[in-house]
Write a protein that holds these residues in place. Structure first.
Motif, PDB file in Angstrom:
ATOM      1  N   SER A 295     -10.238  -1.888  -3.075  1.00 38.21           N
ATOM      2  CA  SER A 295     -11.144  -1.386  -1.840  1.00 38.21           C
ATOM      3  C   SER A 295     -10.650  -0.246  -1.311  1.00 38.21           C
ATOM      4  CB  SER A 295     -11.377  -2.368  -0.715  1.00 38.21           C
ATOM      5  OG  SER A 295     -12.417  -3.434  -1.548  1.00 38.21           O
ATOM      6  N   VAL A 296      -9.251  -0.467  -0.665  1.00 37.82           N
ATOM      7  CA  VAL A 296      -8.596   0.804  -0.008  1.00 37.82           C
ATOM      8  C   VAL A 296      -8.471   2.020  -0.842  1.00 37.82           C
ATOM      9  CG1 VAL A 296      -6.371   1.305   1.148  1.00 37.82           C
ATOM     10  CG2 VAL A 296      -7.524  -0.787   1.496  1.00 37.82           C
ATOM     11  N   PHE A 297      -8.203   1.763  -2.303  1.00 38.38           N
ATOM     12  CA  PHE A 297      -7.798   2.960  -3.167  1.00 38.38           C
ATOM     13  C   PHE A 297      -9.083   3.702  -3.313  1.00 38.38           C
ATOM     14  CE2 PHE A 297      -8.169   4.638  -7.214  1.00 38.38           C
ATOM     15  CZ  PHE A 297      -7.037   5.537  -7.245  1.00 38.38           C
ATOM     16  N   ARG A 298     -10.090   2.737  -3.472  1.00 38.23           N
ATOM     17  CA  ARG A 298     -11.532   3.646  -3.776  1.00 38.23           C
ATOM     18  C   ARG A 298     -11.879   4.539  -2.671  1.00 38.23           C
ATOM     19  NH1 ARG A 298     -15.727  -0.095  -6.754  1.00 38.23           N
ATOM     20  NH2 ARG A 298     -16.678   2.110  -7.085  1.00 38.23           N
ATOM     21  N   MET A 299     -11.720   3.727  -1.355  1.00 42.40           N
ATOM     22  CA  MET A 299     -12.088   4.645  -0.085  1.00 42.40           C
ATOM     23  C   MET A 299     -11.267   5.697   0.208  1.00 42.40           C
ATOM     24  SD  MET A 299     -13.423   1.304   2.522  1.00 42.40           S
ATOM     25  CE  MET A 299     -13.808   0.025   1.733  1.00 42.40           C
ATOM     26  N   LEU A 300     -10.050   5.549  -0.055  1.00 42.93           N
ATOM     27  CA  LEU A 300      -9.119   6.701   0.224  1.00 42.93           C
ATOM     28  C   LEU A 300      -9.253   7.740  -0.801  1.00 42.93           C
ATOM     29  CD1 LEU A 300      -5.610   5.047   0.690  1.00 42.93           C
ATOM     30  CD2 LEU A 300      -6.916   6.335   2.460  1.00 42.93           C
ATOM     31  N   TYR A 301      -9.646   7.589  -2.000  1.00 42.46           N
ATOM     32  CA  TYR A 301     -10.068   8.299  -3.247  1.00 42.46           C
ATOM     33  C   TYR A 301     -11.317   9.189  -2.780  1.00 42.46           C
ATOM     34  CZ  TYR A 301     -11.520  10.504  -7.611  1.00 42.46           C
ATOM     35  OH  TYR A 301     -11.589  11.365  -8.610  1.00 42.46           O
TER      36      TYR A 301
ATOM     37  N   LEU B  49      -0.603   3.190   0.614  1.00 40.36           N
ATOM     38  CA  LEU B  49      -1.775   2.184   0.403  1.00 40.36           C
ATOM     39  C   LEU B  49      -1.502   0.770   0.702  1.00 40.36           C
ATOM     40  CD1 LEU B  49      -4.198   1.879  -1.384  1.00 40.36           C
ATOM     41  CD2 LEU B  49      -2.853   1.507  -3.238  1.00 40.36           C
ATOM     42  N   THR B  50      -0.351   0.464   0.597  1.00 34.35           N
ATOM     43  CA  THR B  50       0.166  -0.944   0.734  1.00 34.35           C
ATOM     44  C   THR B  50       0.097  -1.206   2.363  1.00 34.35           C
ATOM     45  OG1 THR B  50       1.545  -1.052  -1.268  1.00 34.35           O
ATOM     46  CG2 THR B  50       2.077  -2.734   0.492  1.00 34.35           C
ATOM     47  N   GLU B  51       0.740  -0.300   3.142  1.00 37.64           N
ATOM     48  CA  GLU B  51       0.743  -0.065   4.419  1.00 37.64           C
ATOM     49  C   GLU B  51      -0.793  -0.238   5.052  1.00 37.64           C
ATOM     50  OE1 GLU B  51       4.883   2.102   5.505  1.00 37.64           O
ATOM     51  OE2 GLU B  51       2.962   3.260   5.304  1.00 37.64           O
ATOM     52  N   ILE B  52      -1.634   0.403   4.348  1.00 34.92           N
ATOM     53  CA  ILE B  52      -2.941   0.340   4.899  1.00 34.92           C
ATOM     54  C   ILE B  52      -3.826  -1.132   4.707  1.00 34.92           C
ATOM     55  CG2 ILE B  52      -5.384   1.397   4.570  1.00 34.92           C
ATOM     56  CD1 ILE B  52      -3.928   3.995   4.251  1.00 34.92           C
ATOM     57  N   MET B  53      -3.298  -1.569   3.392  1.00 32.84           N
ATOM     58  CA  MET B  53      -4.002  -2.792   2.818  1.00 32.84           C
ATOM     59  C   MET B  53      -3.518  -3.909   4.141  1.00 32.84           C
ATOM     60  SD  MET B  53      -2.994  -2.599  -0.973  1.00 32.84           S
ATOM     61  CE  MET B  53      -2.699  -4.392  -1.096  1.00 32.84           C
ATOM     62  N   GLU B  54      -2.278  -3.708   4.637  1.00 38.35           N
ATOM     63  CA  GLU B  54      -1.684  -4.984   5.085  1.00 38.35           C
ATOM     64  C   GLU B  54      -2.177  -4.630   6.827  1.00 38.35           C
ATOM     65  OE1 GLU B  54       2.637  -4.318   4.657  1.00 38.35           O
ATOM     66  OE2 GLU B  54       2.633  -5.306   2.716  1.00 38.35           O
ATOM     67  N   GLU B  55      -2.412  -3.518   7.129  1.00 35.49           N
ATOM     68  CA  GLU B  55      -2.764  -3.088   8.502  1.00 35.49           C
ATOM     69  C   GLU B  55      -4.232  -3.709   8.703  1.00 35.49           C
ATOM     70  OE1 GLU B  55      -2.480  -1.588  12.330  1.00 35.49           O
ATOM     71  OE2 GLU B  55      -0.775  -1.481  10.711  1.00 35.49           O
ATOM     72  N   LEU B  56      -5.107  -3.635   7.682  1.00 37.39           N
ATOM     73  CA  LEU B  56      -6.385  -3.709   7.919  1.00 37.39           C
ATOM     74  C   LEU B  56      -6.974  -5.121   7.090  1.00 37.39           C
ATOM     75  CD1 LEU B  56      -7.816  -0.009   7.368  1.00 37.39           C
ATOM     76  CD2 LEU B  56      -7.806  -1.486   9.662  1.00 37.39           C
ATOM     77  N   SER B  57      -5.909  -5.840   6.415  1.00 39.18           N
ATOM     78  CA  SER B  57      -6.162  -7.006   5.747  1.00 39.18           C
ATOM     79  C   SER B  57      -7.207  -6.811   4.727  1.00 39.18           C
ATOM     80  CB  SER B  57      -6.459  -8.178   6.731  1.00 39.18           C
ATOM     81  OG  SER B  57      -5.729  -8.531   7.373  1.00 39.18           O
ATOM     82  N   MET B  58      -7.179  -5.750   3.907  1.00 39.90           N
ATOM     83  CA  MET B  58      -8.159  -5.169   2.790  1.00 39.90           C
ATOM     84  C   MET B  58      -7.620  -5.190   1.522  1.00 39.90           C
ATOM     85  SD  MET B  58     -10.167  -2.176   4.769  1.00 39.90           S
ATOM     86  CE  MET B  58     -11.012  -1.700   3.208  1.00 39.90           C
ATOM     87  N   ASN B  59      -8.362  -5.513   0.478  1.00 39.34           N
ATOM     88  CA  ASN B  59      -7.630  -5.396  -0.766  1.00 39.34           C
ATOM     89  C   ASN B  59      -7.483  -4.092  -1.369  1.00 39.34           C
ATOM     90  OD1 ASN B  59      -9.691  -4.519  -2.665  1.00 39.34           O
ATOM     91  ND2 ASN B  59     -11.010  -6.383  -2.033  1.00 39.34           N
ATOM     92  N   LYS B  60      -6.354  -3.956  -2.399  1.00 39.05           N
ATOM     93  CA  LYS B  60      -5.990  -2.918  -3.098  1.00 39.05           C
ATOM     94  C   LYS B  60      -7.009  -2.030  -3.690  1.00 39.05           C
ATOM     95  CE  LYS B  60      -2.454  -0.960  -6.049  1.00 39.05           C
ATOM     96  NZ  LYS B  60      -1.419  -1.504  -6.895  1.00 39.05           N
TER      97      LYS B  60
END
Length: 55
Positions: free
Chosen positions: A40-46, A27-38
């Motif tokens: 948003s990334v969590f909810r989209m991945l879910y 999750l952290t790597e995706i956040m950093e790669e796309l400059s998105m907040n935790k």
């Protein structure tokens, strides 16, 4: 961004693109790669997982 684009859909597709290129990311790597907040990334991945787009 174009006025006809759906920003949330675009972000979800960017997540899929990153996972396709790099396969297994945290999750952290995706956040950093796309400059998105935790959250948003969590909810989209879910959502992507519930819809069987990611495992």
């Amino acid at each position: 961004m174009d006025s006809y684009e759906v920003s949330t859909l675009k972000k979800g597709l960017l997540i899929l693109d990153v996972l396709r290129q790099k396969h297994s990311l945290t999750l952290t790597e995706i956040m950093e790669e796309l400059s998105m907040n935790k959250t948003s990334v969590f909810r989209m991945l879910y959502t992507l997982e519930k819809m069987n787009y990611v495992l």
